[in-house]
Write an enzyme that holds these catalytic residues in place. Structure first.
Site, PDB file in Angstrom:
ATOM      1  N   SER A   1      -6.717  -1.810   7.191  1.00 38.08           N
ATOM      2  CA  SER A   1      -5.486  -2.441   7.682  1.00 38.08           C
ATOM      3  C   SER A   1      -4.891  -1.666   8.851  1.00 38.08           C
ATOM      4  O   SER A   1      -4.360  -2.257   9.797  1.00 38.08           O
ATOM      5  CB  SER A   1      -4.473  -2.553   6.544  1.00 38.08           C
TER       6      SER A   1
ATOM      7  N   LYS B   1      -5.685   3.628  -5.806  1.00 40.58           N
ATOM      8  CA  LYS B   1      -5.724   2.837  -4.571  1.00 40.58           C
ATOM      9  C   LYS B   1      -5.324   3.695  -3.374  1.00 40.58           C
ATOM     10  O   LYS B   1      -5.944   3.632  -2.297  1.00 40.58           O
ATOM     11  CB  LYS B   1      -4.785   1.634  -4.699  1.00 40.58           C
TER      12      LYS B   1
ATOM     13  N   GLU C   1       1.335   1.730   9.749  1.00 42.29           N
ATOM     14  CA  GLU C   1       1.894   2.070   8.440  1.00 42.29           C
ATOM     15  C   GLU C   1       1.350   3.438   8.014  1.00 42.29           C
ATOM     16  O   GLU C   1       0.476   3.533   7.163  1.00 42.29           O
ATOM     17  CB  GLU C   1       1.502   0.997   7.429  1.00 42.29           C
TER      18      GLU C   1
ATOM     19  N   ASN D   1      -6.598   4.609   0.819  1.00 38.71           N
ATOM     20  CA  ASN D   1      -5.754   4.356   1.985  1.00 38.71           C
ATOM     21  C   ASN D   1      -5.368   5.645   2.697  1.00 38.71           C
ATOM     22  O   ASN D   1      -5.304   5.699   3.924  1.00 38.71           O
ATOM     23  CB  ASN D   1      -4.485   3.612   1.556  1.00 38.71           C
TER      24      ASN D   1
ATOM     25  N   ASN E   1       0.835  -1.193   0.000  1.00 36.84           N
ATOM     26  CA  ASN E   1       0.000   0.000   0.000  1.00 36.84           C
ATOM     27  C   ASN E   1       0.876   1.252   0.000  1.00 36.84           C
ATOM     28  O   ASN E   1       1.996   1.234   0.502  1.00 36.84           O
ATOM     29  CB  ASN E   1      -0.904   0.015   1.229  1.00 36.84           C
TER      30      ASN E   1
END
Length: 278
Positions: free
Chosen positions: A227, A158, A239, A162, A56
């Site tokens: 996540s 994407k 992250e 995120n 990611n």
């Protein structure tokens, strides 16, 4: 298929040296976990081994073969000290934008919830033999793995999700659909995505999908824990640099302001510090 259970027994080794040189090494770790295992990956690398960055966020090779004015620029937020660039070498890199939404419900058990697309592409936009081979291998495994010309555009589409949904979910505890259906949170998400789009545009990347459609697409995943929320609940490092901080850093290159991203980045960094202290 919904409700389908798959049991597989892959060959696993504790020491990568036991596996020997590989044609492809797919790295699907959290971005901050990669630098600490570089020495262990080295035995897997032969003269023609490709590194597939199924990660990611912004990848460490982002400015390889990108053209002027930032060709070869190094992002310390995703590759501290440039170690991945130096150890792997950018010529090995094949980009990947992984879309599947999954959850590790217990050690060794992964629950797949949504999506099967794994877009692949060379950093320079060419169609190479290794890219076609990898795409076919992924397709044979049941994934939609198109070999695309502009992998950076795929990564950005994407990343917009995120960038916004991950930190907000970790800060609020909300799921994807919960965030999308809350009017105030949706406005924050939209503001972050619009700032991200402005950064991408300044770096000559065109994102075709509109912001509202991108939010709706995330909502379609349903009550999924992002996540970032999953690792927060498990007490693991967050992250946040590759997903959030890297976009702020990229914005500074062409001078694009990212006030909403900066605010959320500051909040999630403090949340990570509090979690680490606990």
């Amino acid at each position: 298929m919904a409700g389908e259970e798959i049991v597989t027994h892959p060959r696993c080794v504790e020491d990568p040296a036991e596996a020997g040189e590989q044609d492809f090494v797919v790295i699907a770790l959290k971005s901050h976990s990669v630098p600490v295992i570089l020495d262990r990956i080295d035995p897997l690398l032969g003269p023609d081994t490709a590194i597939v960055t199924a990660l990611n966020g912004i990848p460490w090779w982002y400015f390889h073969a990108s053209g002027p004015p930032h060709e070869g620029h190094h992002l310390d937020s995703v590759d501290p000290g440039g170690r991945q660039w130096a150890v792997f070498g950018p010529r090995r890199a094949i980009g990947c934008a992984p879309w599947p939404s999954c959850e590790v419900v217990e050690p060794g058990v992964v629950q797949h919830e949504f999506g099967d697309r794994m877009a692949l592409g060379e950093p320079d936009g060419t169609s190479t033999a290794r890219l076609q081979v990898l795409s076919e291998v992924f397709r044979e495994a049941g994934l939609r793995a198109p070999a695309v010309r502009d992998i950076r555009a795929e990564i950005w589409v994407k990343l917009l999700g995120n960038l916004a949904f991950n930190p907000i979910s970790a800060l609020t505890g909300a799921t994807l659909v919960g965030i999308a259906e809350d009017a105030e949170l949706r406005r924050v998400v939209a503001a972050m995505m619009e700032e991200g789009r402005a950064v991408a545009a300044a770096l000559h990347v065109r994102i075709a999908m509109r912001t509202e459609k991108r939010i709706d697409a995330a909502a379609e995943v349903g009550p999924h824990k992002t996540s970032l929320r999953q690792v927060l609940e498990r007490g693991r490092p967050l992250e946040i640099d590759a997903l959030v901080g890297s976009v702020a850093a990229l914005g500074r290159l062409p001078g694009v302001a990212t006030p909403t991203i900066d605010t959320v980045y500051a909040l999630i960094r403090q949340r990570a510090r509090e979690a680490a202290g606990a």
